[in-house]
Design an enzyme around this catalytic site. Structure first.
Site, PDB file in Angstrom:
ATOM      1  N   ARG A 239      24.507   1.544   3.729  1.00 29.04           N
ATOM      2  CA  ARG A 239      25.924   1.892   3.778  1.00 29.04           C
ATOM      3  C   ARG A 239      26.728   0.802   4.493  1.00 29.04           C
ATOM      4  O   ARG A 239      26.194   0.040   5.295  1.00 29.04           O
ATOM      5  CB  ARG A 239      26.140   3.231   4.467  1.00 29.04           C
ATOM      6  N   GLY A 260      21.996  -5.230   1.690  1.00 29.01           N
ATOM      7  CA  GLY A 260      22.511  -4.951   3.023  1.00 29.01           C
ATOM      8  C   GLY A 260      23.913  -4.367   3.011  1.00 29.01           C
ATOM      9  O   GLY A 260      24.589  -4.279   1.978  1.00 29.01           O
ATOM     10  N   HIS A 261      24.372  -4.011   4.207  1.00 31.79           N
ATOM     11  CA  HIS A 261      25.665  -3.334   4.355  1.00 31.79           C
ATOM     12  C   HIS A 261      26.827  -4.206   3.891  1.00 31.79           C
ATOM     13  O   HIS A 261      26.841  -5.409   4.073  1.00 31.79           O
ATOM     14  CB  HIS A 261      25.877  -2.912   5.809  1.00 31.79           C
ATOM     15  N   ASN A 262      27.775  -3.553   3.218  1.00 30.36           N
ATOM     16  CA  ASN A 262      29.023  -4.171   2.762  1.00 30.36           C
ATOM     17  C   ASN A 262      28.840  -5.251   1.710  1.00 30.36           C
ATOM     18  O   ASN A 262      29.752  -6.054   1.472  1.00 30.36           O
ATOM     19  CB  ASN A 262      29.845  -4.712   3.935  1.00 30.36           C
ATOM     20  N   SER A 280      27.187  -8.225   3.599  1.00 30.09           N
ATOM     21  CA  SER A 280      28.437  -8.817   3.125  1.00 30.09           C
ATOM     22  C   SER A 280      28.248  -9.931   2.108  1.00 30.09           C
ATOM     23  O   SER A 280      29.084 -10.818   1.978  1.00 30.09           O
ATOM     24  CB  SER A 280      29.269  -9.333   4.315  1.00 30.09           C
TER      25      SER A 280
END
Length: 356
Positions: A239, A260-262, A280
């Protein structure tokens, strides 16, 4: 990664005693048939394992001799590879433009129907505040958390866990052991294979100012998966820290991938097994990541770019380019470097002799 010229499709004997003649198969596939039309086939296999009732596949003219020397009863042959392949009295050749597409059409006919739950198992657990369309099916042990909404014709197999505030669209299918954590959103026709985890906490820590180890960074975002995405077994998508981690429509993700996140993944991307994207990362539309690619945090891969297998990407990739290597560079540059490395031992020996 590359594939062999002979397709390695090895389902066992056709299910439920199904057999098909070469003439029937040619009609289904729109193939040009040379040889007997009444030859009965009951399985699909590679040339090495083919027998007189086996259909095999040949993509490349270099492998035509292997088919002719084999015991295979019939072959799907790419038009470009068909010259010089002639049938015999007990052997048939089916010429098609694209054996891959022909394989899909064939398997859609002979593959056994998938086992799916029908209705809601008495061993499923649904929170009273969850909203399920009438046509939803839940297998034994499936659990749906508070405030979640599941759309028509969506299927949750055994032991699927859907957290709180989750939205699943129409005709999704979540295979056994899938976990969808709180507040994540799946659009329509999303398929997720066993034991994938969507919406796990992102991986983020900072040094404790008191010098007592690490402080965990909370991740308050979610995961948004657009329509027609397919996600492989054991894959994990974290998330976002604030907003969503986004998977674009039509993207296909293989087994054991870490996102991974974002991260923001574009439309119609292909991400092959064991790839790992740090936080990211942005992929444009139509990006291909071959197996085992690693991408450092915050990097961008432009639309229609390709990153070769086992590459380690530490820079942005412009649209349409192919990068390979560790660290990854434009493919032509990497090939020059590898060529130079091959010559390095001889150059060192020549240098040492000259300095004596």
């Amino acid at each position: 990664g590359g594939r062999s010229a002979v397709m390695d499709a090895r389902p066992a004997a056709a299910p439920h005693g199904l057999t098909i003649t070469t003439g029937e198969l040619a009609a289904i596939l729109g193939a040009e048939l040379a040889g007997p039309s009444d030859l009965r086939l009951d399985r699909v296999d590679t040339i090495e394992h083919a027998g007189p009732t086996t259909l095999t596949f040949v993509r490349d003219a270099r492998h035509a001799a292997r088919f002719l020397a084999s015991g295979a009863g019939a072959a799907l042959v790419a038009r470009a590879a068909a010259q010089g392949i002639s049938p015999g009295p007990s052997r048939a050749v089916l010429v098609v433009d694209d054996p891959d597409l022909a394989l899909i059409a064939l398997l859609s006919k002979i593959a056994p129907p998938p086992s799916r739950p029908s209705g809601i198992s008495p061993h499923a657990r649904v929170d009273p505040t969850a909203r399920l369309a009438e046509s939803v099916s839940l297998g034994p042990g499936a659990a749906v958390g508070p405030g979640s909404a599941i759309g028509p014709n969506t299927i949750l197999h055994a032991n699927v866990t859907v957290g709180a505030g989750v939205t699943l669209g129409t005709a999704c299918e979540l295979h056994p052991g899938v976990v969808i954590q709180d507040r994540c959103t799946l659009a329509d026709r999303v398929v997720i294979h066993p034991n994938a985890v969507i919406g796990a906490d992102g991986f983020g820590y900072r040094p404790d100012p008191a010098g007592r180890g690490l402080v965990k960074i909370p991740h308050a975002g979610n995961v948004v998966i657009e329509s027609d995405v397919e996600i492989g077994a054991g894959t994990t998508i974290d998330r976002g820290k604030f907003g969503p981690t986004l998977i674009g429509a039509g993207t296909k993700i293989d087994n054991l991938v870490q996102i991974g996140h974002n991260c923001r993944i574009g439309r119609a991307c292909i991400i092959c097994g064991c790839s790992a994207l740090a936080g990211s990362v942005t992929l444009g539309d139509g990006v291909t990541l071959a197996g085992g690619v690693g991408i450092a945090d915050g990097r961008t891969v432009g639309s229609r770019a390709t990153v070769g297998a086992r590459s380690g990407l530490m820079d942005d990739v412009p649209p349409g380019e192919t990068w390979v290597g560790y660290p990854a560079r434009p493919a032509r540059q990497s090939m020059r470097l590898y060529s130079a490395l091959d010559k390095l031992p001889d150059l060192i020996r020549a240098f040492n002799r000259g300095s004596e």
